[in-house]
Design an enzyme around this catalytic site. Structure first.
Site, mmCIF file in Angstrom:
data_model
loop_
_atom_site.group_PDB
_atom_site.id
_atom_site.type_symbol
_atom_site.label_atom_id
_atom_site.label_comp_id
_atom_site.label_asym_id
_atom_site.label_seq_id
_atom_site.Cartn_x
_atom_site.Cartn_y
_atom_site.Cartn_z
ATOM 1 C CG PHE A 1 4.269 -0.696 7.122
ATOM 2 C CD1 PHE A 1 3.307 -1.304 7.133
ATOM 3 C CD2 PHE A 1 5.094 0.533 8.207
ATOM 4 C CE1 PHE A 1 1.890 -0.488 8.115
ATOM 5 C CE2 PHE A 1 3.756 0.843 9.418
ATOM 6 C CZ PHE A 1 2.633 0.664 9.028
ATOM 7 N N GLY B 1 1.245 -5.761 13.932
ATOM 8 C CA GLY B 1 0.076 -4.691 14.066
ATOM 9 C C GLY B 1 -1.049 -5.148 13.081
ATOM 10 C CB THR B 2 -0.866 -7.808 11.098
ATOM 11 O OG1 THR B 2 -0.306 -8.250 11.835
ATOM 12 C CG2 THR B 2 -0.177 -6.553 9.606
ATOM 13 C CD GLU C 1 2.124 -7.142 1.172
ATOM 14 O OE1 GLU C 1 3.828 -7.620 0.724
ATOM 15 O OE2 GLU C 1 2.592 -8.805 1.861
#
Lengths: 785, 338
Positions: A288, A514-515, A751
Site C-alpha cells: 500500500f 497482492g493486486t 488507487e
C-alpha cells in the site's frame, strides 16, 4: 496497490527523473522505443480472449496452499536471526548503550549498534533511493542521534529467533533526552511554505483572482478538515532474508514494491557491485505504498550478513512497523465561492502537512480542488511542519485520498448552502478539461459514473433535508462524492522467451503486492501471443529481470501491459520472419501488421485460412527459442490530461441516541479506461472502499505528545474495519474507451477506489444527523459532542 | 519476551504447589492476553504453569439450582452451552459481544476474569505506569485517556477492566471459587475485582498463589428481561467504550428486581445496588430509567478525552433498560441497536 503521485500529468522519462528513477539499461539486447502518441491509437478489434475477462488469480492456488513464499519464509541452513531494539524517546542522543547482558546469553552472536557497526556510506546521496523525498535520508544504526521514537538503535543477532528477541530485551540504553514536538497542531509560525509550482509535488500555480472572487461570491463556504496520521498495516510484516553465497554475493529476499530500487539502494549504501547483490520479492502480503522505499530492516539484514558473513533473517514486529512511514497528519482549509445558480467562482485550498525533521515529504493535496471542477479562480497553499517523527510516505492514493476528502466534504456543504442536490452541484460544475492545466482529457466518463452510480444506489429516493429519513431508532443518510486520480504510465522493459513447445516466459522486475499483477500480465501475454493462459509463466520481483519502476501510483497495469504488447509484437515479427522462409509459406507476402497470433498460430488478418503454427515456424527455422526484450516508454506531447474518476454513493444508519454508525451500502462507479480483469479490479475497488470506511470511521494513529510516541501500535487498538463494519459494496466499471493514452487503453485501478469514500460517508452522516464532523475519524464522541 | 520455564500441572493441588514454589510464575490457560503481554515484556514470568489439563471444564447444575462453570471452560463453549443460553442469556450475550470467535475459542472462563487492562501505557514499557511499575506514575491522566475510567478511578490509575463477560457475571451476582495454599474459598463477584486506589498493580483480591477453579451462578437468570449493550469504536472486535448489562424482573407492570452493571467505565464492572433498589416497584418508563442512570453516574468524573463517556453511559443505560423491559435484548450478531 499504491504509490507515488501527484495530480496532473506525470509521464515519461522527465517524470521519472524527477522521481529519481534512473534506468541502468542493464539488458544489453534490449531495444528501446517510445510508443508513438498522436493522433490516437486505432481501436483494437476485440481479437482478445483473456483481456477483460474475470480470470482467477494465477497465483491463487500457491497463495492458499502456502506454496507462495514470502520474504521471511525463505530458508537456508545456518541462518542467523535478528531482533531490533528501538528507541523509547523521540529526540536526543544515545548516551550509553550496553549490550553486555545480551551478549552473555547463550546463542547470541553479536549486537550491532552505531558504536560497532561495519562501514556504511557517509553521504546522503548514497541513501537516496529512487523515490526519496528531498532531505537527508534516515540511516539505521548510523550514529547516536535519535530522530523519532521507534528508531532502530541496536540489532541483536542470534542462532535462534527466540534468543534474539530475549536478548533484545536485555540491551540497556541511556539517553540524553531533548524535548520532542510531535503534534501537527501548534507552532505553525515555524512551518515551511512550499513554493507554488516549485516542484512536482508542490501546490500548482494559481489562476484568476481567487481571494477577490471568494469575497465577492454570492454563496460562500469555508471549512477546516483534519486527517490524523494513519498507518498502512499490511498483513505481512516487513521482513528480509539475506542468503550469504559461497562467493560472498548476497541474495536478498525482501518485502518491497521495487526490487531494483532496493538493489540500487543497498549497492550504494554498502558500496557493492551490480553483480554482488540480487533482490527478490516474488510475493508481498500487501504494501500500500509502505514498500516503495527501502525500509530499514533490509539495510540492517544486509549489514548483519556482511558483518557475520552468514545468512540472516530479520522480521519486524507489528509494533516496529509503526516506526516506518505513514500517511501524514494534515489540516486543510477550503474556501468555495459560488453563484446562486450553482457554479463555482473561487476555490482556495490550503494544506498543512506533517513531515520529519530530516526529510521533506509532501504530496499535492491541494491541486485536486482546482483540477476537478469548472472554476475560473483557484489558489493553493501548502505548508510543511517538521516534527520529531519518522518521515511520512505514500499511502494508498496519497494526496487524493486526503485532498479530495476535504474538497468533497466542502462541496457537500456548499450544496447545502445553495439548497442544491449534491449530485446536481457536481454536474453543474462538471468540466471536460483539466482545469489546472487547461487540457482536454484523453477520456473522462465521470458523467457516466454519476449516472450509473446514482441509478444503482437509488439516489433519487434521497430526501433533501438532513434528519428527514429514519428507520426506527436509526437516522438514515445518503451521501456522495467524486473521486479522481492520475492515470500514469512509466517506462518499463519486458522480456519474452517463447519456446518451440509453445510456452512463453514473460519477465519484468515489477512487483505483485497482492493486486493481481501476475494474473493480468499472464492475460495480456496470452492474448498477444495467441496462447492459452497456462502456456504463459510470468516472472517478476527479481532485480535481475528487465527494468521496472517501483510498483505504485496505479501505473503498473498500464505500463507493464503495454510493455508486454510491445515485446510480444517483436516476437510476432520474428515468428513471421521465420514463417516467410518456409517453403510455399502461406504468409510469404504478409506484412507484420497483417498477421496476428491466435490459437498457437500466426494467422493472416485478411484471410484466416492462411496460417502457420508457431511450432512449424520455429522448427522450420531450426529455432528452439525466441527471446525478445524491449523497453517501452510512453511518449507524451502534453496535449491531454490522463485521469481516472469515480462517483461514490454511501448510505449510513446512525442510532439517534447512541451515535452508533453503520455504513449499510456503498456504490462505487469507476471510470478507469479498459479493465483488464474485472475480478481482480473489482477486488481492488472493494478493498479501497473498505479502507475508505476505515478512514471515515476508525483509523487513527494515536500519538502521546508528552512522549512523542505512538500508543496504539497494533491492530487491536489501531482500528480498521472488521467484517461487521462492511456490508453491501457494489462496484461498477463504466465503459471508458481511451484511444489516446496507450495502445491498450489501460489506466489502472489500484488507487481510485479509496478516493471520495470517506467524504461520501461523512456527507451521509451529515445527511442522517444534521451534524457535520470535519475531523477524521468520525467516532461516537465527535458525533455526540 | 524473556526466556521462561514451562511446566504442566496435573491437578489443582499440583498447580497450587508449583506456584508456591515459584512465586514469579504465572498460570497459563488460553493465554490470549498473557502471551501478548509477555511479547511486550509487560509480563515477565519466570515460569508458565500450564493448567489446561486440570479437570475444570464442566458446566453443571448445582444442588441449589444454580450453575457452576469450571474455570477452564472456553468462552465459546460457555456462550453456546444450553444451560447458559436458556437460563442465563445475559451471560451468553456478553461473552459473544467480546473479542473474536478465534479468541473466544481459546480464552477460558477463569482467564477472562483475570485479563489485564487495555490502557495504552500499561502495554508500553517505555512509559510510566503505576499498574505495571508501582510508583512510576500514571501517564494516562495527562495523556491519551479517551478509553479510560469515569468511575472509581484514583490519582494513581484510571485504567478500566476490559471484560464483557465479567459485566454480566457482576449483574448476575456470580461467585468465584478459588483454591490456594490456604483454605479454598468463595468470593462474591462484587468483591473479586477491586478499585485501583494507591495499589493499582492489583486488579483483583486474589491472594498470591490462588487459582480460580470455578464461577458459580445463582438460580436467578433473568432470561425474560435482559440485555447486554456494548458501544465501541467499531461494530465488532473492539473493547467497550461503555457497555451495559441490564436485567429486570417484573411483578405485573412494576419492576420487582433490577440489575445494572457497566463495563468500560471503571477498574471493575460497575454496580450500585442502592441504585438498583430505587428501581424496585417502579414502572418501566424512560423517566425512571433516566433517574437510575443519573444516580449511577452521579460521581462520574471525566478526564481530557473521555468526558463523553458520562453522557454515552447515561444514554446506554436508558436504552439497555428499555431493551430489557421490552424483552428485546440486543443481538450480538445483528449490529443494529435494538
Amino acid at each position: 496497490m499504491n504509490g507515488i503521485c501527484r495530480r496532473g500529468v506525470l509521464q515519461g522519462a522527465a517524470a521519472l527523473a524527477a522521481l529519481g528513477y534512473h534506468g541502468d539499461g542493464r539488458a544489453g539486447s534490449a531495444q528501446h522505443g517510445a510508443i508513438p502518441r498522436q493522433p490516437g491509437y486505432q481501436a483494437e478489434k476485440p481479437m482478445t480472449s483473456y483481456i477483460g475477462t474475470p480470470a482467477s488469480r494465477v497465483d491463487g492456488r500457491a497463495k492458499v496452499t502456502g506454496a507462495a513464499k514470502y520474504a521471511g519464509e525463505f530458508n537456508t541452513s545456518d541462518l542467523v536471526y535478528g531482533s531490533v531494539v528501538t528507541s523509547s524517546i523521540a529526540k536526543g542522543r544515545i548516551a550509553r548503550i550496553d549490550a553486555g547482558e545480551a551478549l552473555r546469553i547463550d546463542g547470541v552472536i553479536d549486537v550491532l549498534t552505531h558504536e560497532n557497526r561495519p562501514h556504511m556510506a557517509s553521504t546522503d546521496a548514497a541513501y537516496r533511493d529512487d523515490v526519496a523525498p528531498e532531505g537527508s535520508p534516515f540511516r539505521p544504526l548510523y550514529d547516536e542521534r535519535i530522530l523519532f521514537s521507534g528508531q532502530p538503535i541496536a540489532l541483536v543477532l542470534a542462532e535462534e529467533w527466540e534468543i534474539a528477541r530475549f536478548a533484545a530485551s536485555l540491551v540497556r540504553v541511556e539517553y540524553e533526552k531533548e524535548t520532542a514536538f510531535t503534534d501537527v497542531h501548534g507552532r505553525h509560525d515555524e512551518a515551511v511554505a512550499l513554493h507554488p509550482n516549485g516542484d512536482l509535488f508542490g501546490p500548482p500555480k494559481p489562476r484568476g483572482a481567487a481571494e477577490h472572487a471568494f469575497a465577492a461570491a454570492e454563496i460562500r463556504h469555508e471549512g477546516e478538515y483534519y486527517v490524523p496520521i494513519e498507518h498502512h498495516n499490511p498483513m505481512e510484516t516487513y521482513a528480509a532474508t539475506v542468503i550469504f553465497g559461497k562467493d560472498g554475493r548476497l541474495t536478498v529476499y525482501d518485502k518491497t514494491q521495487g526490487v531494483q530500487n532496493v538493489q540500487r539502494y543497498l549497492r550504494s549504501v554498502f558500496d557493492m557491485g551490480p553483480e554482488d547483490i540480487r533482490v527478490m520479492s516474488p510475493f508481498a502480503g500487501g504494501a500500500f505504498g509502505s514498500g516503495l522505499r527501502p525500509q530499514y530492516h533490509v539495510a540492517l539484514a544486509v549489514l548483519a550478513a556482511r558483518a557475520l558473513r552468514r545468512s540472516v533473517r530479520l522480521v519486524l514486529t507489528r509494533q516496529q512497523m509503526y516506526g516506518l512511514g505513514y500517511r501524514p497528519a494534515m489540516i486543510q482549509r477550503i474556501k468555495l465561492g459560488a453563484k446562486a445558480g450553482g457554479t463555482l467562482d473561487a476555490i482556495i485550498h490550503d494544506a498543512t502537512t506533517v513531515t520529519s525533521q530530516y526529510e521533506n515529504f509532501y504530496r499535492q493535496e491541494t491541486g485536486w480542488s482546482g483540477l476537478l471542477y469548472k472554476c475560473p479562480n483557484a489558489k493553493y497553499a501548502h505548508k510543511l511542519v517538521r516534527r520529531d517523527l519518522a518521515t511520512p510516505c505514500d499511502m494508498r492514493c496519497p494526496s487524493a485520498a486526503t485532498g479530495v476528502y476535504a474538497l468533497e466534504c466542502a462541496m457537500d456543504e456548499l450544496a447545502v448552502a445553495l439548497k442544491l442536490d449534491p449530485l446536481d452541484l457536481r454536474l453543474r460544475c462538471y468540466s471536460d478539461r483539466d482545469q489546472n492545466a487547461d487540457l482536454p482529457y484523453s477520456s473522462k466518463a465521470l458523467r457516466e459514473c454519476y449516472r450509473q452510480g446514482a441509478e444503482a444506489f437509488g439516489w433519487d429516493k434521497r430526501s433533501a433535508e438532513p434528519r428527514s429519513m429514519r428507520d426506527g431508532a436509526e437516522l438514515v443518510g445518503c451521501g456522495m462524492a467524486t473521486g479522481v486520480w492520475d492515470a500514469m504510465q512509466m517506462p518499463i522493459a519486458v522480456r519474452i522467451a517463447l519456446s518451440a513447445n509453445g510456452h512463453a516466459d514473460v519477465s519484468c522486475a515489477t512487483a505483485d503486492i497482492g493486486t493481481g499483477t501476475y494474473t493480468i500480465m499472464t492475460q495480456v501475454a496470452a492474448d498477444r501471443l495467441g496462447l492459452p493462459l497456462d502456456s504463459v509463466t510470468v516472472k517478476l520481483g527479481d532485480s535481475t529481470l528487465p527494468q521496472s519502476p517501483v510498483e505504485g501510483g496505479s501505473w503498473m497495469a498500464a505500463s507493464v501491459s503495454n510493455g508486454i504488447a510491445t515485446t510480444a509484437d517483436a516476437v510476432r515479427k520474428e515468428l513471421l520472419r521465420l514463417a516467410k522462409r518456409m517453403p510455399n509459406s502461406p504468409l510469404a507476402d504478409a506484412a507484420p501488421d497483417e498477421v496476428r497470433l491466435a490459437d498457437g498460430k500466426l494467422v493472416s488478418r485478411r484471410d484466416a485460412s492462411r496460417a502457420v503454427s508457431i511450432i512449424d515456424a520455429m522448427r522450420s527455422g531450426a529455432v528452439d527459442r525466441i527471446e525478445q526484450e524491449h523497453f517501452t516508454s510512453f511518449a507524451d506531447d502534453g496535449s491531454y490530461a490522463h485521469n481516472t474518476h469515480s462517483a461514490v454513493f454511501a448510505e449510513v444508519r446512525v442510532d439517534e441516541q447512541l451515535g452508533v454508525i453503520r455504513v449499510t451500502r456503498v456504490v462505487s462507479a469507476v471510470a478507469a479506461g479498459r479493465i483488464l480483469n474485472p475480478k481482480t479490479a473489482a477486488s481492488q475497488i472493494m478493498g479501497s472502499v473498505v479502507w475508505g470506511i476505515g478512514m471515515a470511521l476508525h483509523e487513527e494513529t494515536l500519538l502521546d505528545h508528552n512522549f512523542g510516541r505512538i500508543m496504539n501500535p497494533n491492530i487491536a487498538e489501531y482500528h480498521v474495519p472488521v467484517n461487521a463494519d462492511v456490508q453491501d459494496i457494489k462496484v461498477i466499471f463504466v465503459d471508458e474507451p481511451d484511444h489516446i493514452i496507450n495502445p491498450l487503453g489501460i489506466k489502472g485501478v489500484g488507487e481510485i477506489g479509496i478516493v471520495g469514500v470517506a467524504a461520501a460517508i461523512a456527507n451521509a452522516i451529515y445527511h442522517a444527523t444534521g451534524k457535520r464532523v470535519r475531523d477524521l475519524p468520525i467516532a461516537v464522541d465527535k458525533l455526540l459532542r | 519476551m524473556i526466556n521462561f520455564q514451562y511446566a504442566r500441572a496435573a491437578d489443582v493441588a499440583d498447580a497450587v504447589r508449583q506456584m508456591a514454589a515459584d512465586p514469579s510464575a504465572k498460570f497459563i490457560a488460553g493465554g490470549t492476553n498473557l502471551i501478548d503481554l509477555m511479547k511486550e515484556d509487560v509480563e515477565r514470568p519466570s515460569r508458565l504453569i500450564d493448567i489446561t489439563r486440570l479437570p475444570l471444564k464442566a458446566v453443571e447444575q448445582t444442588p441449589a439450582g444454580g450453575v457452576r462453570i469450571g474455570a477452564l471452560v472456553p468462552n465459546s463453549d460457555l456462550a453456546y452451552h444450553p444451560l447458559i443460553e436458556q437460563r442465563y442469556p445475559l451471560l451468553a450475550s456478553a461473552i459473544l459481544a467480546g473479542a473474536s470467535a478465534q479468541l473466544r475459542n481459546m480464552a477460558s472462563a477463569g482467564g477472562n476474569l483475570l485479563q489485564r487492562t487495555r490502557c495504552y501505557y500499561f502495554y508500553d514499557i517505555a512509559t510510566p505506569c503505576n499498574k505495571r511499575e508501582p510508583g512510576s506514575g500514571c501517564s494516562a491522566i495527562n495523556g491519551l485517556n479517551r478509553i479510560h475510567a469515569i468511575l472509581g478511578a484514583s490519582e494513581a490509575c484510571i485504567a478500566t477492566h476490559p471484560s464483557d463477560m465479567c459485566v454480566a457475571l457482576a449483574a448476575l451476582d456470580a461467585e468465584v471459587h478459588v483454591a490456594g495454599p490456604g483454605e479454598a474459598r468463595t468470593i462474591a463477584f462484587a468483591d473479586f475485582h477491586r478499585l485501583p486506589g494507591d495499589t493499582p498493580q492489583f486488579d483483583t483480591n486474589l491472594q498470591q498463589g490462588e487459582i480460580v477453579t470455578a464461577v458459580e451462578l445463582p438460580p436467578q437468570g433473568f432470561a425474560a428481561h435482559y440485555t447486554y449493550l456494548k458501544i465501541r469504536d467499531r461494530l465488532s472486535y473492539a473493547f467497550a467504550l461503555v457497555s451495559v448489562a441490564a436485567a429486570l424482573e417484573f411483578d405485573g407492570a412494576a419492576i420487582k428486581e433490577a440489575r445494572l452493571a457497566l463495563g468500560g467505565v471503571a477498574h471493575k464492572p460497575w454496580r450500585n445496588m442502592a441504585v438498583e433498589a430505587t428501581l424496585r416497584g417502579q414502572t418501566a418508563d424512560q423517566a425512571a430509567f433516566a433517574r437510575a442512570a443519573d444516580e449511577l453516574l452521579r460521581d462520574a468524573k471525566g478526564y481530557e478525552h473521555n468526558s463523553f463517556k458520562i453522557d454515552l453511559a447515561r444514554r446506554g443505560i436508558v436504552r439497555a433498560l428499555t431493551q430489557a423491559a421490552q424483552g428485546r435484548p440486543q443481538s450480538q450478531a445483528v449490529k443494529r441497536i435494538m
